[in-house]
Design a protein around this motif. Sequence first.
Motif, PDB file in Angstrom:
ATOM      1  N   ARG A  70     -44.275  14.934  21.384  1.00 30.44           N
ATOM      2  CA  ARG A  70     -45.770  14.969  22.012  1.00 30.44           C
ATOM      3  C   ARG A  70     -46.602  16.170  21.730  1.00 30.44           C
ATOM      4  O   ARG A  70     -47.544  16.333  21.761  1.00 30.44           O
ATOM      5  N   ARG A 113     -47.840  16.882  18.436  1.00 31.37           N
ATOM      6  CA  ARG A 113     -49.117  15.998  17.998  1.00 31.37           C
ATOM      7  C   ARG A 113     -50.157  16.625  18.511  1.00 31.37           C
ATOM      8  O   ARG A 113     -51.340  16.544  18.115  1.00 31.37           O
ATOM      9  N   GLN A 114     -50.011  17.212  19.830  1.00 32.16           N
ATOM     10  CA  GLN A 114     -51.182  18.001  20.617  1.00 32.16           C
ATOM     11  C   GLN A 114     -51.493  19.096  19.857  1.00 32.16           C
ATOM     12  O   GLN A 114     -52.739  19.372  19.667  1.00 32.16           O
TER      13      GLN A 114
END
Length: 320
Positions: A313, A316-317
Amino acid sequence: MIRRIASLLDPFLMALIATVVLASLLPARGAFVPIVGAAADAGIVLLFFLHGAKLSREAIWEGARNWKLHLAVLAATFVLFPLLGLACGALPFLPAEFAAGLLFLTLLPSTVQSSIAFTAIARGNVAAAVCAASFSNLAGIFVTPALVALLLGGATGGFSWASAQTIVLQLLLPFMAGHLLRPWIGGFVTRNKAWLGKVDRGSILLVVYSAFGAAVVEGLWQRVPPLGLLVLALVCLALLAIVLGATWWLARAMKLPREDAVVLLFCGSKKSLASGVPMAGVLFPAASVGIVLLPVMIFHQLQLIACALIAPRLGRQAES
């Protein structure tokens, strides 16, 4: 969903569980006890020799430049964690043996391989992660036994000259020997990293078999009911959640760059099973090592699952 959960399970932890089952069903008895004990001691010596041989001197000097980040990681590992471990010991529903195991868990250094891997997935500062994890493990050789003596002296049967001698002979000297020989054997260690990793893990499994076998003979599973294991897992989960939140908050409070904040998150929130197993074998009486290692094994799996969910996560950020 089932496949995703299965992918998060650590194969090495599955081997550990199988070893615990084997030790529960077929513990070493009679004439085999000293043989298994001697083999476990040899495994500890080999394990720390390989730890020393893997530690890059260049990484130590390079990492000294980012002292602010490394001090934060060490503070999370050897200050924040032990304080939380002492708080866990004050929980009224936690048996004394579990409290000792949890406190021992919080005194361990950080992991190396998984910290670096998750930092890379999250697009963090990989070079700093290598240095931070290496510093933590190097400090753990000295700091963890000292903290165990200070905070768990009663559980270890007291810290005597014999205990110090065992630490020096089984932990410190092999580690220093491996590191001093790195200029000559470093290339061999790097080229044969795959099968040396199996030797590394095999040594841990041998120590676990010896520890749990001795504990089973002393009535381990009569003292640890299933409900007790569930409570222990929930406490480990709460401990992990608090540290993950605290390290991320600390990174923001220190105004660290995002890449360094990721390093603090992953290196500062982990505890090393590879260091914990042999250290427990040296620092605790044989009959209590098995129950002391239960929190370490449970926390190890929880930290892998949590970080396997968080790292992608964050990655992806960063990309977006």
